[in-house]
Scaffold this motif. Sequence first.
Motif, PDB file in Angstrom:
ATOM      1  N   MET A   1       0.838  -1.174   0.000  1.00 48.11           N
ATOM      2  CA  MET A   1       0.000   0.000   0.000  1.00 48.11           C
ATOM      3  C   MET A   1       0.879   1.232   0.000  1.00 48.11           C
ATOM      4  N   SER A   2       0.470   2.263  -0.725  1.00 52.87           N
ATOM      5  CA  SER A   2       1.222   3.505  -0.719  1.00 52.87           C
ATOM      6  C   SER A   2       1.041   4.198   0.620  1.00 52.87           C
ATOM      7  N   SER A   3       1.937   5.152   0.923  1.00 51.14           N
ATOM      8  CA  SER A   3       1.893   5.796   2.232  1.00 51.14           C
ATOM      9  C   SER A   3       0.663   6.687   2.396  1.00 51.14           C
ATOM     10  N   ALA A   4       0.218   7.321   1.332  1.00 52.77           N
ATOM     11  CA  ALA A   4      -0.965   8.175   1.416  1.00 52.77           C
ATOM     12  C   ALA A   4      -2.209   7.354   1.067  1.00 52.77           C
ATOM     13  N   PRO A   5      -3.258   7.506   1.865  1.00 55.70           N
ATOM     14  CA  PRO A   5      -4.490   6.766   1.550  1.00 55.70           C
ATOM     15  C   PRO A   5      -5.045   7.197   0.192  1.00 55.70           C
ATOM     16  N   SER A   6      -5.578   6.255  -0.549  1.00 57.16           N
ATOM     17  CA  SER A   6      -6.181   6.585  -1.845  1.00 57.16           C
ATOM     18  C   SER A   6      -7.586   7.122  -1.636  1.00 57.16           C
ATOM     19  N   ASP A   7      -8.080   7.797  -2.657  1.00 52.93           N
ATOM     20  CA  ASP A   7      -9.469   8.267  -2.616  1.00 52.93           C
ATOM     21  C   ASP A   7     -10.417   7.084  -2.455  1.00 52.93           C
ATOM     22  N   ALA A   8     -10.087   5.967  -3.093  1.00 52.33           N
ATOM     23  CA  ALA A   8     -10.941   4.779  -3.018  1.00 52.33           C
ATOM     24  C   ALA A   8     -10.984   4.221  -1.600  1.00 52.33           C
ATOM     25  N   SER A   9      -9.830   4.124  -0.930  1.00 55.40           N
ATOM     26  CA  SER A   9      -9.853   3.568   0.428  1.00 55.40           C
ATOM     27  C   SER A   9     -10.522   4.515   1.408  1.00 55.40           C
ATOM     28  N   ARG A  10     -10.358   5.817   1.202  1.00 53.10           N
ATOM     29  CA  ARG A  10     -11.052   6.772   2.083  1.00 53.10           C
ATOM     30  C   ARG A  10     -12.569   6.678   1.894  1.00 53.10           C
ATOM     31  N   LEU A  11     -13.012   6.573   0.632  1.00 56.30           N
ATOM     32  CA  LEU A  11     -14.448   6.484   0.360  1.00 56.30           C
ATOM     33  C   LEU A  11     -15.025   5.180   0.916  1.00 56.30           C
ATOM     34  N   LEU A  12     -14.349   4.068   0.706  1.00 55.59           N
ATOM     35  CA  LEU A  12     -14.819   2.794   1.247  1.00 55.59           C
ATOM     36  C   LEU A  12     -14.925   2.878   2.763  1.00 55.59           C
ATOM     37  N   GLY A  13     -13.894   3.391   3.394  1.00 58.39           N
ATOM     38  CA  GLY A  13     -13.899   3.510   4.848  1.00 58.39           C
ATOM     39  C   GLY A  13     -15.029   4.372   5.366  1.00 58.39           C
ATOM     40  N   SER A  14     -15.274   5.492   4.705  1.00 49.23           N
ATOM     41  CA  SER A  14     -16.357   6.370   5.171  1.00 49.23           C
ATOM     42  C   SER A  14     -17.718   5.712   4.979  1.00 49.23           C
ATOM     43  N   ARG A  15     -17.881   4.941   3.909  1.00 50.26           N
ATOM     44  CA  ARG A  15     -19.150   4.237   3.703  1.00 50.26           C
ATOM     45  C   ARG A  15     -19.369   3.167   4.769  1.00 50.26           C
ATOM     46  N   ILE A  16     -18.310   2.445   5.106  1.00 52.64           N
ATOM     47  CA  ILE A  16     -18.432   1.428   6.151  1.00 52.64           C
ATOM     48  C   ILE A  16     -18.774   2.097   7.478  1.00 52.64           C
ATOM     49  N   ARG A  17     -18.081   3.184   7.803  1.00 52.44           N
ATOM     50  CA  ARG A  17     -18.341   3.898   9.058  1.00 52.44           C
ATOM     51  C   ARG A  17     -19.797   4.400   9.105  1.00 52.44           C
ATOM     52  N   GLU A  18     -20.260   4.994   8.005  1.00 50.97           N
ATOM     53  CA  GLU A  18     -21.638   5.498   7.962  1.00 50.97           C
ATOM     54  C   GLU A  18     -22.646   4.384   8.196  1.00 50.97           C
ATOM     55  N   GLU A  19     -22.435   3.241   7.569  1.00 45.49           N
ATOM     56  CA  GLU A  19     -23.360   2.110   7.748  1.00 45.49           C
ATOM     57  C   GLU A  19     -23.300   1.595   9.182  1.00 45.49           C
ATOM     58  N   ARG A  20     -22.098   1.494   9.728  1.00 47.91           N
ATOM     59  CA  ARG A  20     -21.949   1.026  11.114  1.00 47.91           C
ATOM     60  C   ARG A  20     -22.662   1.980  12.060  1.00 47.91           C
ATOM     61  N   GLN A  21     -22.482   3.267  11.862  1.00 44.66           N
ATOM     62  CA  GLN A  21     -23.114   4.253  12.734  1.00 44.66           C
ATOM     63  C   GLN A  21     -24.628   4.271  12.554  1.00 44.66           C
ATOM     64  N   ARG A  22     -25.080   3.987  11.354  1.00 46.21           N
ATOM     65  CA  ARG A  22     -26.530   3.914  11.105  1.00 46.21           C
ATOM     66  C   ARG A  22     -27.172   2.840  11.980  1.00 46.21           C
ATOM     67  N   PHE A  23     -26.432   1.764  12.227  1.00 50.24           N
ATOM     68  CA  PHE A  23     -26.930   0.694  13.086  1.00 50.24           C
ATOM     69  C   PHE A  23     -26.599   0.926  14.556  1.00 50.24           C
ATOM     70  N   ALA A  24     -25.918   2.033  14.841  1.00 48.47           N
ATOM     71  CA  ALA A  24     -25.543   2.398  16.218  1.00 48.47           C
ATOM     72  C   ALA A  24     -24.739   1.292  16.905  1.00 48.47           C
ATOM     73  N   ILE A  25     -23.771   0.746  16.166  1.00 53.17           N
ATOM     74  CA  ILE A  25     -22.863  -0.230  16.759  1.00 53.17           C
ATOM     75  C   ILE A  25     -21.451   0.335  16.710  1.00 53.17           C
ATOM     76  N   ASN A  26     -20.588  -0.150  17.598  1.00 48.71           N
ATOM     77  CA  ASN A  26     -19.214   0.343  17.605  1.00 48.71           C
ATOM     78  C   ASN A  26     -18.316  -0.548  16.744  1.00 48.71           C
ATOM     79  N   GLN A  27     -17.077  -0.109  16.585  1.00 53.23           N
ATOM     80  CA  GLN A  27     -16.134  -0.859  15.751  1.00 53.23           C
ATOM     81  C   GLN A  27     -15.893  -2.267  16.270  1.00 53.23           C
ATOM     82  N   MET A  28     -15.820  -2.410  17.573  1.00 51.43           N
ATOM     83  CA  MET A  28     -15.572  -3.748  18.127  1.00 51.43           C
ATOM     84  C   MET A  28     -16.711  -4.700  17.784  1.00 51.43           C
ATOM     85  N   GLU A  29     -17.940  -4.202  17.853  1.00 50.19           N
ATOM     86  CA  GLU A  29     -19.095  -5.054  17.541  1.00 50.19           C
ATOM     87  C   GLU A  29     -19.096  -5.455  16.068  1.00 50.19           C
TER      88      GLU A  29
END
Length: 102
Positions: A1-29
């Motif tokens: 992986m390159s040292s700087a995050p790609s636009d694709a990995s940032r977008l994927l991560g934000s989508r996962i976070r949004e979905e997780r938060q929509r269900f009101a669960i934490n990262q561990m869950e």
Amino acid sequence: MSSAPSDASRLLGSRIREERQRFAINQMELADLAGLHFTNLGKIERGQANPSLHTILRIAGALDLNPAVLLDGMTADMLPDRPHKVTVADLIRAREQGDQPV
């Protein structure tokens, strides 16, 4: 992986976070449901890791999502280390014209 995050990995991560938060669960869950370590999930959500296909499928399954929802609209142009911009269509067009694509 390159040292700087790609636009694709940032977008994927934000989508996962949004979905997780929509269900009101934490990262561990979510990590537990997906069979991941929570630190790995955190890196994915921050765009600092490029998850494998299996990991994306595990996360999507745990979120009860079609994985396409997480990847919708992403293109190879969002990757910083794409070797060149030539596509199959460009290659075929160049062959038909007798040229070599760059």
